[in-house]
Design an enzyme around this catalytic site. Structure first.
Site, PDB file in Angstrom:
ATOM      1  N   SER A  78       0.851  -1.196   0.000  1.00  0.00           N
ATOM      2  CA  SER A  78       0.000   0.000   0.000  1.00  0.00           C
ATOM      3  C   SER A  78       0.880   1.236   0.000  1.00  0.00           C
ATOM      4  O   SER A  78       2.007   1.217   0.518  1.00  0.00           O
ATOM      5  CB  SER A  78      -0.894   0.014   1.245  1.00  0.00           C
ATOM      6  OG  SER A  78      -1.505   1.274   1.437  1.00  0.00           O
ATOM      7  N   TYR A 119      -1.633  -0.383  10.546  1.00  0.00           N
ATOM      8  CA  TYR A 119      -1.837  -0.825   9.164  1.00  0.00           C
ATOM      9  C   TYR A 119      -0.641  -0.420   8.301  1.00  0.00           C
ATOM     10  O   TYR A 119      -0.089  -1.249   7.556  1.00  0.00           O
ATOM     11  CB  TYR A 119      -3.115  -0.220   8.597  1.00  0.00           C
ATOM     12  CG  TYR A 119      -3.311  -0.493   7.121  1.00  0.00           C
ATOM     13  CD1 TYR A 119      -3.689  -1.756   6.671  1.00  0.00           C
ATOM     14  CD2 TYR A 119      -3.100   0.512   6.175  1.00  0.00           C
ATOM     15  CE1 TYR A 119      -3.860  -2.010   5.323  1.00  0.00           C
ATOM     16  CE2 TYR A 119      -3.269   0.259   4.826  1.00  0.00           C
ATOM     17  CZ  TYR A 119      -3.639  -1.000   4.395  1.00  0.00           C
ATOM     18  OH  TYR A 119      -3.797  -1.248   3.058  1.00  0.00           O
TER      19      TYR A 119
END
Length: 253
Positions: free
Chosen positions: A148, A161
């Site tokens: 990501s 995250y």
């Protein structure tokens, strides 16, 4: 775009029940690859496999949990029995659970670590020898990890995250030093805002509203956009490794 070079390949796609994983499985199958669909939701996988086969493709639904080693081991046995050696692995399973670190949501931290990091490692361990064997036979062999943009850009309350995705990005870079000399390509893909089920995992109403506001302002990629990039990377000549790819909506900076 047509991906004829995927013809005859055997791919494992985790997180295939939805989002980027589902879109990738569809596209790889359309390009001629036999695709193994791996995720926890057996019913969703069965539906996807039926759709792929109805379109003329080959697909095997394998319900498995990447956070459970025994489940992964059983999945590997099914894959090898049905399709033999795998030459393309896409680590797409992931979970995004943002909250302030001060909230102390250790359950969420563990779930993200188990899925995004340890889960990816379990899949790498499961199919590493397949990839090395395929490359040794002169075939194209690929490991594709879906990280990501959060691995590089800090967003408030996404610390854990982002840390898991930074770990996956580093893992991909490091694995290239082990796999590259054996002719196995490792590609790390870092999408920006992408319209997937991850948006629905956010259980904090304030953070969910902020996320939706960013999507409204900036726009988002479709899962198919990321799948297209995966298929493109996997269909390059075997001596060409697209090692690090960042893909963002045009308005995301």
């Amino acid at each position: 775009m047509s991906y004829e070079k995927l013809q005859g390949r055997t791919a494992v796609v985790t997180g295939a029940a939805s989002g980027i994983g589902e879109a990738t499985a569809r596209l790889l199958a359309a390009g001629g690859a036999a695709v193994v669909l791996v995720a926890r939701r057996a019913e969703r996988l069965a539906e996807l496999a039926a759709k792929i086969e109805a379109d003329g493709g080959r697909a095997l639904a394998v319900a498995a949990d990447v956070t459970d080693q025994a489940s992964v081991d059983a999945a590997v046995e099914r894959v090898h029995a049905a399709y033999g050696t795998v030459d393309l692995v896409v680590n797409s399973a992931g979970v995004m659970l943002p909250n302030p670190v001060t909230d102390g949501r250790t359950d969420e931290w563990q779930r993200m670590l188990d899925t995004n990091v340890a889960g990816a490692l379990r899949i790498v361990r499961a199919f590493a020898q397949d990839l090395i064997e395929a490359a040794g036979e002169g075939r194209t062999a690929d490991l594709v990890n879906i990280s990501s943009i959060g691995a590089h850009i800090a967003f408030p309350h996404y610390a854990v995250y982002g840390a898991t995705k930074a770990a996956l990005t580093y893992l991909s870079e490091s694995l290239r030093t082990e796999f590259g000399p054996r002719d196995v390509r490792v590609t790390n893909i870092e999408p920006g805002f992408t319209d997937t089920e991850l948006r629905g995992h956010v259980d904090n109403a304030e953070l969910s509203g902020l996320l939706e506001g960013m999507f409204d302002e900036v726009g988002s990629l479709a899962s198919e956009d990321v799948a297209d990039l995966i298929a493109y990377a996997a269909s390059r000549p075997r001596h060409v490794n697209l090692r690090q790819l960042i893909v963002l909506p045009t308005r995301q900076v």
